[in-house]
Design a protein around this motif. Structure first.
Motif, short mmCIF file in Angstrom:
data_model
loop_
_atom_site.label_atom_id
_atom_site.label_comp_id
_atom_site.label_asym_id
_atom_site.label_seq_id
_atom_site.Cartn_x
_atom_site.Cartn_y
_atom_site.Cartn_z
N MET A 141 0.84 -1.17 0.00
CA MET A 141 0.00 0.00 0.00
C MET A 141 0.89 1.25 0.00
N GLY A 142 0.45 2.29 -0.68
CA GLY A 142 1.22 3.51 -0.70
C GLY A 142 2.06 3.69 -1.95
N ARG A 143 2.16 2.65 -2.76
CA ARG A 143 2.95 2.74 -3.99
C ARG A 143 2.35 3.75 -4.96
N GLY A 144 1.04 3.86 -4.98
CA GLY A 144 0.37 4.82 -5.87
C GLY A 144 0.77 6.25 -5.58
N ARG A 145 0.84 6.59 -4.31
CA ARG A 145 1.24 7.95 -3.94
C ARG A 145 2.69 8.22 -4.29
N ALA A 146 3.54 7.25 -4.04
CA ALA A 146 4.97 7.42 -4.35
C ALA A 146 5.17 7.60 -5.85
N LYS A 147 4.49 6.79 -6.65
CA LYS A 147 4.61 6.88 -8.10
C LYS A 147 4.07 8.21 -8.60
N ALA A 148 2.96 8.67 -8.01
CA ALA A 148 2.38 9.95 -8.40
C ALA A 148 3.34 11.10 -8.10
N LYS A 149 4.00 11.02 -6.97
CA LYS A 149 4.95 12.07 -6.62
C LYS A 149 6.16 12.05 -7.56
N GLN A 150 6.65 10.85 -7.89
CA GLN A 150 7.77 10.74 -8.84
C GLN A 150 7.39 11.30 -10.20
N THR A 151 6.15 11.02 -10.63
CA THR A 151 5.67 11.52 -11.91
C THR A 151 5.58 13.04 -11.88
#
Length: 56
Positions: A1-11
């Motif tokens: 859980m939380g991978r979506g937020r991390a990927k969104a921030k990287q993007t």
């Protein structure tokens, strides 16, 4: 859980780096890096450097 937020921030960060214009103050950068403007006078070009320059 939380991978979506991390990927969104990287993007988001990647987009900012790609699309924002970066102005570079080269004089300030030279000062910060301690570059010496008299370097060419102290270290003349070697023969290999002279050969690589186009003839004038």
């Amino acid at each position: 859980m939380g991978r979506g937020r991390a990927k969104a921030k990287q993007t988001k960060v990647a987009r900012q780096l790609k699309y924002t214009s970066h102005t570079i103050d080269y004089d300030r950068l030279r000062e910060e890096l301690g570059a010496d403007s008299r370097r060419d006078d102290m270290h003349p070009a070697t023969s290999s450097e002279q050969e690589s320059e186009p003839a004038r």
